[in-house]
Design an enzyme around this catalytic site. Structure first.
Site, PDB file in Angstrom:
ATOM      1  N   PRO A   1       0.818  -1.225   0.000  1.00 12.14           N
ATOM      2  CA  PRO A   1       0.000   0.000   0.000  1.00 12.14           C
ATOM      3  C   PRO A   1       0.845   1.266   0.000  1.00 12.14           C
ATOM      4  O   PRO A   1       0.325   2.364  -0.181  1.00 12.14           O
ATOM      5  CB  PRO A   1      -0.830  -0.130   1.290  1.00 12.14           C
ATOM      6  CG  PRO A   1      -0.115  -1.116   2.136  1.00 12.14           C
ATOM      7  CD  PRO A   1       0.618  -2.034   1.217  1.00 12.14           C
TER       8      PRO A   1
ATOM      9  N   GLU B   1       2.237  -8.087   8.414  1.00 11.13           N
ATOM     10  CA  GLU B   1       2.517  -6.645   8.490  1.00 11.13           C
ATOM     11  C   GLU B   1       3.331  -6.167   7.287  1.00 11.13           C
ATOM     12  O   GLU B   1       3.668  -4.987   7.195  1.00 11.13           O
ATOM     13  CB  GLU B   1       3.276  -6.315   9.784  1.00 11.13           C
ATOM     14  CG  GLU B   1       2.410  -6.371  11.022  1.00 11.13           C
ATOM     15  CD  GLU B   1       1.145  -5.511  10.914  1.00 11.13           C
ATOM     16  OE1 GLU B   1       1.254  -4.365  10.461  1.00 11.13           O
ATOM     17  OE2 GLU B   1       0.066  -5.999  11.275  1.00 11.13           O
TER      18      GLU B   1
ATOM     19  N   ARG C   1      -4.036  -7.586 -20.516  1.00  3.76           N
ATOM     20  CA  ARG C   1      -4.947  -7.260 -21.615  1.00  3.76           C
ATOM     21  C   ARG C   1      -4.352  -6.237 -22.583  1.00  3.76           C
ATOM     22  O   ARG C   1      -4.896  -6.002 -23.658  1.00  3.76           O
ATOM     23  CB  ARG C   1      -6.310  -6.792 -21.104  1.00  3.76           C
ATOM     24  CG  ARG C   1      -6.257  -5.615 -20.178  1.00  3.76           C
ATOM     25  CD  ARG C   1      -7.619  -5.299 -19.564  1.00  3.76           C
ATOM     26  NE  ARG C   1      -8.458  -4.540 -20.469  1.00  3.76           N
ATOM     27  CZ  ARG C   1      -9.586  -4.979 -21.002  1.00  3.76           C
ATOM     28  NH1 ARG C   1     -10.045  -6.155 -20.729  1.00  3.76           N
ATOM     29  NH2 ARG C   1     -10.283  -4.222 -21.822  1.00  3.76           N
TER      30      ARG C   1
ATOM     31  N   ASP D   1     -11.209   1.990 -24.289  1.00  6.35           N
ATOM     32  CA  ASP D   1     -11.517   1.804 -22.874  1.00  6.35           C
ATOM     33  C   ASP D   1     -11.323   3.098 -22.105  1.00  6.35           C
ATOM     34  O   ASP D   1     -10.582   3.986 -22.532  1.00  6.35           O
ATOM     35  CB  ASP D   1     -10.589   0.744 -22.257  1.00  6.35           C
ATOM     36  CG  ASP D   1     -11.068  -0.669 -22.546  1.00  6.35           C
ATOM     37  OD1 ASP D   1     -12.240  -0.828 -22.913  1.00  6.35           O
ATOM     38  OD2 ASP D   1     -10.251  -1.599 -22.391  1.00  6.35           O
TER      39      ASP D   1
HETATM   40  N1  SAM Z   1       1.515  -2.963   7.483  1.00  9.39           N
HETATM   41  C1  SAM Z   1       1.437  -2.612   6.095  1.00  9.39           C
HETATM   42  C2  SAM Z   1       1.254  -1.110   5.971  1.00  9.39           C
HETATM   43  O1  SAM Z   1       0.581  -0.524   6.811  1.00  9.39           O
HETATM   44  O2  SAM Z   1       1.763  -0.510   5.015  1.00  9.39           O
HETATM   45  C3  SAM Z   1       0.269  -3.322   5.419  1.00  9.39           C
HETATM   46  C4  SAM Z   1       0.502  -4.777   5.253  1.00  9.39           C
HETATM   47  S1  SAM Z   1      -0.850  -5.585   4.463  1.00  9.39           S
HETATM   48  C5  SAM Z   1      -1.843  -6.060   5.814  1.00  9.39           C
HETATM   49  C6  SAM Z   1      -0.170  -7.122   3.897  1.00  9.39           C
HETATM   50  C7  SAM Z   1       0.251  -7.148   2.457  1.00  9.39           C
HETATM   51  O3  SAM Z   1      -0.869  -6.907   1.624  1.00  9.39           O
HETATM   52  C8  SAM Z   1       1.273  -6.125   2.044  1.00  9.39           C
HETATM   53  O4  SAM Z   1       2.575  -6.543   2.357  1.00  9.39           O
HETATM   54  C9  SAM Z   1       1.037  -6.032   0.546  1.00  9.39           C
HETATM   55  O5  SAM Z   1       1.745  -7.036  -0.169  1.00  9.39           O
HETATM   56  C10 SAM Z   1      -0.443  -6.290   0.421  1.00  9.39           C
HETATM   57  N2  SAM Z   1      -1.218  -5.068   0.249  1.00  9.39           N
HETATM   58  C11 SAM Z   1      -2.053  -4.520   1.147  1.00  9.39           C
HETATM   59  N3  SAM Z   1      -2.646  -3.423   0.654  1.00  9.39           N
HETATM   60  C12 SAM Z   1      -2.181  -3.270  -0.594  1.00  9.39           C
HETATM   61  C13 SAM Z   1      -2.408  -2.291  -1.617  1.00  9.39           C
HETATM   62  N4  SAM Z   1      -3.238  -1.277  -1.441  1.00  9.39           N
HETATM   63  N5  SAM Z   1      -1.767  -2.447  -2.805  1.00  9.39           N
HETATM   64  C14 SAM Z   1      -0.912  -3.475  -2.999  1.00  9.39           C
HETATM   65  N6  SAM Z   1      -0.649  -4.413  -2.044  1.00  9.39           N
HETATM   66  C15 SAM Z   1      -1.269  -4.321  -0.870  1.00  9.39           C
END
Ligand code: SAM
Length: 240
Positions: free
Chosen positions: A88, A115, A153, A168
């Protein structure tokens, strides 16, 4: 194009990879999807892939070793390859980034869990961090599916018609015009007359005006960056 996905949950991918546009593209050899179970690269009898965070706190952190060894085991088919960590905290994924990634020969997607991953994976082993939106998922797998779908795609030959992605939403900076199919009247609602006229120029102008109207109503921010013609500007000033 080849996608490699590094994940603790490779079984999540099968239905997506075997069906629909992605499934057909894989069968035709236009896309290749290779799944790596990060746990296969963990050491010890229990093949542990996560551990408690240094400094304390809740949750577990994915260990660097299994991920880095899994990355090392992925066959590189070309120099045109990028390692992307789904997080994220990464660059927001959009259509421009999808086109950029579609130009590669190989995209390696690393899915986090818990995490997230030990920060040291990011230094020297990952080329780019990508987020699919400003919200937190439980794991990177659904994010990897989003990226593979949007990028796949765009690979030449994956969609039936070469032109079918050019109209698109986001391709020219606008949301796409509305679509209608049979029946002509559905629960008292008629298909717009212009679409039945057979007049290609009228249909083109109507669709463009609808695309501009929708974008103005729903995503006015897109209009600031869109490539607009004189005709577009005239339509927009009438709409406003
Ligand atoms: N503790 C992290 C933080 O607050 O930034 C979030 C970890 S999340 C619970 C677990 C995993 O989900 C991340 O390591 C990532 O690979 C994936 N993930 C969660 N949200 C995401 C997003 N918006 N985009 C891409 N991957 C995401």
């Amino acid at each position: 194009m080849r996608f490699d996905v590094l994940t603790l949950f490779p079984d999540l991918f099968a239905p997506f990879v075997e069906q629909g546009i992605m499934g057909r593209a894989v069968q035709q050899g236009k896309l290749d999807v290779c799944l790596t179970n990060i746990r296969d690269h963990a050491r010890g009898a229990h093949r542990v892939t996560d551990d408690r965070p240094y400094g304390g706190g809740s949750g577990m952190v994915m260990k660097a070793g299994p991920i880095v060894r899994a990355l090392g085991a992925v066959e590189r088919i070309s120099d045109r390859c990028r390692v992307v960590l789904l997080t994220p905290q990464g660059r927001l994924f959009d259509q421009d980034l999808a086109w950029e990634l579609a130009d590669l020969d190989q995209l390696i997607l690393v899915c986090g869990r818990y995490e997230g991953v030990d920060e040291r994976v990011l230094k020297g082993f990952v080329d780019q961090e990508v987020s699919i939106g400003d919200y937190v998922l439980s794991g990177g797998e659904s994010a990897a599916l989003v990226v593979m779908d949007a990028v796949g795609r765009l690979v030449p030959g994956v969609l039936g018609s070469e032109d079918s992605n050019r109209e698109d939403s986001f391709e020219d900076g606008l949301l796409e015009h509305p679509h209608y199919t049979r029946p002509r009247v559905f629960e008292g609602r008629e298909v717009p007359e212009v679409l039945l006229s057979g007049d290609h120029e009228r249909i083109r102008v109507w669709r463009r005006a609808q695309a501009l109207k929708r974008t103005l109503e729903r995503r006015p921010d897109l209009l600031e960056r869109a490539r607009l013609t004189e005709e577009d500007r005239r339509i927009l000033s009438e709409l406003k």
